[in-house]
Design an enzyme around this catalytic site. Structure first.
Site, PDB file in Angstrom:
ATOM      1  N   HIS A  77       0.858  -1.180   0.000  1.00 33.25           N
ATOM      2  CA  HIS A  77       0.000   0.000   0.000  1.00 33.25           C
ATOM      3  C   HIS A  77       0.894   1.231   0.000  1.00 33.25           C
ATOM      4  O   HIS A  77       1.668   1.436   0.930  1.00 33.25           O
ATOM      5  CB  HIS A  77      -0.923   0.012   1.228  1.00 33.25           C
ATOM      6  CG  HIS A  77      -2.087  -0.922   1.088  1.00 33.25           C
ATOM      7  ND1 HIS A  77      -3.164  -0.919   1.941  1.00 33.25           N
ATOM      8  CD2 HIS A  77      -2.359  -1.878   0.161  1.00 33.25           C
ATOM      9  CE1 HIS A  77      -4.046  -1.841   1.551  1.00 33.25           C
ATOM     10  NE2 HIS A  77      -3.564  -2.445   0.491  1.00 33.25           N
ATOM     11  N   TYR A 204      -9.113   5.862   6.618  1.00 35.78           N
ATOM     12  CA  TYR A 204      -9.295   6.297   8.002  1.00 35.78           C
ATOM     13  C   TYR A 204     -10.246   7.492   7.962  1.00 35.78           C
ATOM     14  O   TYR A 204      -9.898   8.542   7.416  1.00 35.78           O
ATOM     15  CB  TYR A 204      -7.961   6.737   8.618  1.00 35.78           C
ATOM     16  CG  TYR A 204      -7.017   5.604   8.959  1.00 35.78           C
ATOM     17  CD1 TYR A 204      -6.246   4.993   7.986  1.00 35.78           C
ATOM     18  CD2 TYR A 204      -6.901   5.157  10.272  1.00 35.78           C
ATOM     19  CE1 TYR A 204      -5.371   3.964   8.309  1.00 35.78           C
ATOM     20  CE2 TYR A 204      -6.026   4.119  10.606  1.00 35.78           C
ATOM     21  CZ  TYR A 204      -5.262   3.533   9.613  1.00 35.78           C
ATOM     22  OH  TYR A 204      -4.404   2.518   9.941  1.00 35.78           O
ATOM     23  N   TYR A 388       3.802   6.583  10.051  1.00 29.29           N
ATOM     24  CA  TYR A 388       2.997   5.403   9.748  1.00 29.29           C
ATOM     25  C   TYR A 388       3.844   4.298   9.107  1.00 29.29           C
ATOM     26  O   TYR A 388       3.688   3.119   9.430  1.00 29.29           O
ATOM     27  CB  TYR A 388       1.842   5.803   8.814  1.00 29.29           C
ATOM     28  CG  TYR A 388       0.743   4.777   8.706  1.00 29.29           C
ATOM     29  CD1 TYR A 388      -0.412   4.880   9.496  1.00 29.29           C
ATOM     30  CD2 TYR A 388       0.822   3.694   7.822  1.00 29.29           C
ATOM     31  CE1 TYR A 388      -1.429   3.939   9.398  1.00 29.29           C
ATOM     32  CE2 TYR A 388      -0.190   2.759   7.726  1.00 29.29           C
ATOM     33  CZ  TYR A 388      -1.314   2.880   8.517  1.00 29.29           C
ATOM     34  OH  TYR A 388      -2.314   1.949   8.417  1.00 29.29           O
TER      35      TYR A 388
HETATM   36  C1  PHB Z   1      -6.446  -4.142  10.395  1.00 32.04           C
HETATM   37  O1  PHB Z   1      -6.438  -4.397   9.174  1.00 32.04           O
HETATM   38  O2  PHB Z   1      -6.876  -4.952  11.221  1.00 32.04           O
HETATM   39  C2  PHB Z   1      -5.956  -2.823  10.851  1.00 32.04           C
HETATM   40  C3  PHB Z   1      -5.365  -1.954   9.945  1.00 32.04           C
HETATM   41  C4  PHB Z   1      -4.920  -0.703  10.363  1.00 32.04           C
HETATM   42  C5  PHB Z   1      -5.060  -0.354  11.701  1.00 32.04           C
HETATM   43  C6  PHB Z   1      -5.629  -1.217  12.612  1.00 32.04           C
HETATM   44  C7  PHB Z   1      -6.082  -2.455  12.196  1.00 32.04           C
HETATM   45  O3  PHB Z   1      -4.653   0.888  12.092  1.00 32.04           O
END
Ligand code: PHB
Length: 393
Positions: A77, A204, A388
């Site tokens: 990604h 998000y 990140y």
């Molecule tokens: C997940 O895919 O479970 C996942 C991805 C990103 C996050 C938390 C959980 O910040």
């Protein structure tokens, strides 16, 4: 009944990703270890966990020879979408900091590590009971446990590692520890569903109804979360109610809509921040969730566990093979400096995107302005991208 006596260089309590990765790295360095785990292999495999790997976590899996399956079965990604006010903003990790993350569920990391340990003749004992650790301030600490057949074992070692997760029992042996806690007034409602992906990257979202995260698993299974009360009951949430809540949190002028499908797993996931300090006492060392937990918003938990054991393996190699004991004195500081950065980043991203029940109009406008300040500024977006995708070690 007689107790079977054993001996190894490093005894590892906990066979999740931290314990298994450490055992693998030690093996590569020529150091023997024994891993004990209370769950069975299948139980660990069936627990849904998070799914994002930082760039250096991927490198560690591949370069240390665990497996290159992440490069084939995982998905690179190159960014995430931050969505607020019904509009998506791409945070382009590659363009901003030249890094990517990989969607590769923790279950697969565990399966790769367990397979690598089996392939290399590793000693991993699943389904043990009655674990105790003893004599951690001496030069022959030990792990006592019974195996699945009820046979009692005592394994003496040079060093013990507690990688036994957020409910760690080894942690309580760190005398004089200081514990830092951060609480959050919300939890996540998590689902797994049978549907195609709704977007090419994770979304998000901040909406007036609360946070939502659209993550993925495979071409036909998706993982999604939405902010809820920690007291929420999954039984109050029918499939229709869940989809309507998620759709309203994602709705916007661009007409975006989630791909829906049968929901086959629902759970409420409370979270908190936690750091234990120090993470060494005598010849006991803590790693991963046993030492710290972060809110899930920054996807840092598994990555921190892998970062801990990479440091610990390097220090143990110096201590055991080069007889440089002072190396181990630096473990707490080296590991926790990264952990605190991750605490900061994870709490920041959490408060940036979640809504508070009693928020004033001022609070709401301030939060939206903060989101704009991040996405409208190359430097703001680069800060998010750098944190990140993971700080260099
Ligand atoms: C997940 O895919 O479970 C996942 C991805 C990103 C996050 C938390 C959980 O910040």
């Amino acid at each position: 009944m007689t107790r079977r006596l054993g001996r190894t260089q490093v005894g590892i309590v906990g066979g999740g990703p931290a314990g298994l990765m450490l055992s693998h790295l030690l093996h590569v360095a020529g150091i023997e270890s024994v891993v004990i785990e209370i769950r069975s292999h299948d139980e660990i495999e069936q627990t849904p966990r998070a799914g994002i790997l930082e760039r250096d976590s991927v490198r560690l899996l591949v370069d240390s020879g665990v497996s290159d399956r992440v490069l084939r079965d995982g998905h690179e990604h190159q960014g995430i979408d931050l969505r607020f006010g019904g509009v998506s903003h791409r945070i382009d990790f590659q363009g901003l900091v030249g890094a990517s993350t990989w969607l590769y569920p923790q279950t697969d990391v565990f399966l790769d590590l367990a397979a690598a340990r089996a392939r290399d003749g590793g000693d991993v004992r699943y389904s043990v009971v009655d674990t105790q650790i003893v004599d951690i301030t001496t030069d022959r600490p030990g792990m006592l446990f019974s195996d699945a057949d009820g046979v009692e074992h005592e394994i003496r070692c040079d060093v013990l590692v507690g990688a036994d997760g957020s409910h760690s029992m080894t942690r309580s042996a760190v005398a004089g520890r200081r514990e830092y806690f951060g609480q959050y007034p919300y939890a996540w409602f998590g689902i797994l569903c049978e549907a195609p992906p709704s977007n090419d990257v994770l979304i998000y979202t901040r909406s007036d109804r609360g946070f939502a995260l659209i993550s993925q698993r495979t071409e036909s299974v998706q993982r999604m979360y939405f902010q809820c009360s920690p007291e929420e009951s999954v039984d109050d949430w029918s499939e229709d109610r869940i989809w309507s809540e998620l759709q309203s949190r994602l709705a916007g002028a661009d007409g975006f809509a989630l791909q829906e499908g049968r929901i086959f797993s629902k759970s409420v996931l409370p979270f908190r921040s936690y750091v234990c300090e120090p993470i060494r006492h005598g010849n006991l060392f803590l790693a991963g969730d046993a030492a710290h937990t972060v809110p899930p918003t920054g996807a840092k938990g598994l990555n921190l566990a892998l970062a801990d054991v990479r440091v610990l393996a390097e220090l143990l190699e110096r201590a055991v093979l080069k007889k440089d004991d002072s190396a181990l004195d630096t473990y707490t500081e080296r590991a926790l400096s990264r952990v605190w950065k991750a605490q900061y980043f994870s709490t920041w991203l959490t408060t940036l995107l979640h809504t508070l029940p009693g928020a004033s109009d001022f609070d709401v406008r301030r939060q939206l302005a903060e989101l704009s300040a991040v996405v409208d500024s190359e430097h703001g977006a680069a800060f998010l991208a750098e944190s990140y995708t993971g700080w260099p070690s």
